[in-house]
Design a protein around this motif. Structure first.
Motif, PDB file in Angstrom:
ATOM      1  N   ASP A 162       0.817  -1.203   0.000  1.00 41.66           N
ATOM      2  CA  ASP A 162       0.000   0.000   0.000  1.00 41.66           C
ATOM      3  C   ASP A 162       0.859   1.265   0.000  1.00 41.66           C
ATOM      4  O   ASP A 162       0.537   2.244  -0.677  1.00 41.66           O
ATOM      5  CB  ASP A 162      -0.929   0.006   1.213  1.00 41.66           C
ATOM      6  N   ALA A 163       1.955   1.243   0.741  1.00 40.61           N
ATOM      7  CA  ALA A 163       2.828   2.410   0.808  1.00 40.61           C
ATOM      8  C   ALA A 163       3.477   2.680  -0.552  1.00 40.61           C
ATOM      9  O   ALA A 163       3.580   3.841  -0.984  1.00 40.61           O
ATOM     10  CB  ALA A 163       3.903   2.201   1.873  1.00 40.61           C
ATOM     11  N   ALA A 166       0.749   3.958  -2.942  1.00 42.72           N
ATOM     12  CA  ALA A 166       0.355   5.323  -2.557  1.00 42.72           C
ATOM     13  C   ALA A 166       1.385   6.340  -3.038  1.00 42.72           C
ATOM     14  O   ALA A 166       1.028   7.430  -3.511  1.00 42.72           O
ATOM     15  CB  ALA A 166       0.184   5.408  -1.049  1.00 42.72           C
ATOM     16  N   GLU A 167       2.664   6.000  -2.926  1.00 40.85           N
ATOM     17  CA  GLU A 167       3.713   6.906  -3.391  1.00 40.85           C
ATOM     18  C   GLU A 167       3.609   7.135  -4.891  1.00 40.85           C
ATOM     19  O   GLU A 167       3.711   8.268  -5.383  1.00 40.85           O
ATOM     20  CB  GLU A 167       5.088   6.335  -3.043  1.00 40.85           C
ATOM     21  N   THR A 170       0.516   9.276  -5.714  1.00 33.83           N
ATOM     22  CA  THR A 170       0.742  10.674  -5.328  1.00 33.83           C
ATOM     23  C   THR A 170       1.578  11.392  -6.382  1.00 33.83           C
ATOM     24  O   THR A 170       1.270  12.538  -6.762  1.00 33.83           O
ATOM     25  CB  THR A 170       1.433  10.741  -3.957  1.00 33.83           C
ATOM     26  N   VAL A 189      -5.935   1.133  -2.002  1.00 34.33           N
ATOM     27  CA  VAL A 189      -5.056   2.191  -1.515  1.00 34.33           C
ATOM     28  C   VAL A 189      -5.700   3.570  -1.634  1.00 34.33           C
ATOM     29  O   VAL A 189      -5.345   4.492  -0.893  1.00 34.33           O
ATOM     30  CB  VAL A 189      -3.715   2.156  -2.283  1.00 34.33           C
ATOM     31  N   VAL A 190      -6.662   3.722  -2.537  1.00 30.71           N
ATOM     32  CA  VAL A 190      -7.199   5.045  -2.844  1.00 30.71           C
ATOM     33  C   VAL A 190      -7.776   5.718  -1.603  1.00 30.71           C
ATOM     34  O   VAL A 190      -7.583   6.914  -1.376  1.00 30.71           O
ATOM     35  CB  VAL A 190      -8.261   4.949  -3.958  1.00 30.71           C
ATOM     36  N   GLN A 192      -6.775   5.647   1.270  1.00 33.14           N
ATOM     37  CA  GLN A 192      -5.724   6.050   2.205  1.00 33.14           C
ATOM     38  C   GLN A 192      -5.016   7.336   1.770  1.00 33.14           C
ATOM     39  O   GLN A 192      -4.150   7.840   2.486  1.00 33.14           O
ATOM     40  CB  GLN A 192      -4.690   4.928   2.318  1.00 33.14           C
ATOM     41  N   LEU A 193      -5.376   7.867   0.607  1.00 31.18           N
ATOM     42  CA  LEU A 193      -4.662   9.006   0.044  1.00 31.18           C
ATOM     43  C   LEU A 193      -5.181  10.328   0.600  1.00 31.18           C
ATOM     44  O   LEU A 193      -6.339  10.453   0.987  1.00 31.18           O
ATOM     45  CB  LEU A 193      -4.790   8.998  -1.480  1.00 31.18           C
ATOM     46  N   ASP A 194      -4.303  11.333   0.587  1.00 29.11           N
ATOM     47  CA  ASP A 194      -4.684  12.670   1.023  1.00 29.11           C
ATOM     48  C   ASP A 194      -5.701  13.274   0.060  1.00 29.11           C
ATOM     49  O   ASP A 194      -5.728  12.943  -1.130  1.00 29.11           O
ATOM     50  CB  ASP A 194      -3.456  13.581   1.078  1.00 29.11           C
TER      51      ASP A 194
END
Length: 217
Positions: A162-163, A166-167, A170, A189-190, A192-194
């Motif tokens: 996931d990390a 996510a990177e 982003t 993962v979506v 978990q994103l800002d």
């Protein structure tokens, strides 16, 4: 459409699509064919082999023989084989990522594609390019391969997967008008994103594919 046949390369996708079909295709009868040997061979060899292509054709023919009015193949890695198999049956056959590719082309000129497997990244990018060409729209494609993320997920290290995803998302969201997830497994993962990242549309194939079929039902 009265009966939808779904062909999967992982049984884990059966409940995912069962929920989507129940919600978006009420009244449509569905059945599933799952064969994980297909994706295992693609990953092992790093390519879509003639053997896999033949077996995909056999699965499509089996779905048609079972009475499907429409066939959906839910794995992006075998998309080219799906397109070839479609010519062998008299019912419509859809590769799961085509509606997603069309939506990405509609939404932007700079399109990001994220994947955890090169065997999925390449056919997804190729499909987007071809759908853009068909639409007569020039695009710029930016891709990101999250190397090691798929292996992490398969080994039980979901946090590392996931990390890494996510990177990549982003980075792509900052550079692109729209971002495409080459694999449905990445959609987890979506959430978990800002919020700043989510300002850029991030597309996943399962719901877009079923929503597309709903317009045909």
């Amino acid at each position: 459409m009265k009966r939808l046949g779904l062909i999967h390369t992982s049984a884990t996708l059966v409940p995912v699509f069962a929920e989507l079909c129940a919600r978006l295709l009420p009244g449509v009868d569905t059945f599933n064919i799952a064969d994980d040997s297909l994706i295992q061979e693609v990953i092992r060899t790093g390519e879509l082999t003639p053997g896999v292509t033949r077996r995909v054709a056999g699965q499509v023919e089996s779905a048609a023989a079972a009475g499907a009015d429409q066939i959906l193949v839910t794995c992006s890695s075998i998309g080219v084989a799906v397109e070839r198999a479609a010519a062998l049956v008299d019912v419509p056959v859809l590769r799961v990522d085509q509606p997603m590719a069309d939506e990405a082309v509609r939404l932007g000129k700079t399109i990001g594609v994220a994947a955890t497997l090169s065997t999925t990244l390449d056919p997804t990018a190729d499909l987007i390019r071809r759908r853009a060409e068909k639409a007569g729209k020039p695009i710029t494609l930016i891709d990101r391969l999250c190397e090691g993320a798929f292996e992490a997920l398969m080994s039980g290290d979901a946090a590392r997967h996931d990390a890494m995803v996510a990177e990549a998302l982003t980075q792509l969201a900052a550079e692109c008008d729209v971002v495409v997830l080459a694999q449905a497994s990445m959609a987890r993962v979506v959430g978990q994103l800002d919020a700043s990242v989510l300002a850029t549309p991030i597309l996943s194939s399962p719901e877009l594919a079923i929503s597309h079929l709903a317009t045909l039902a």
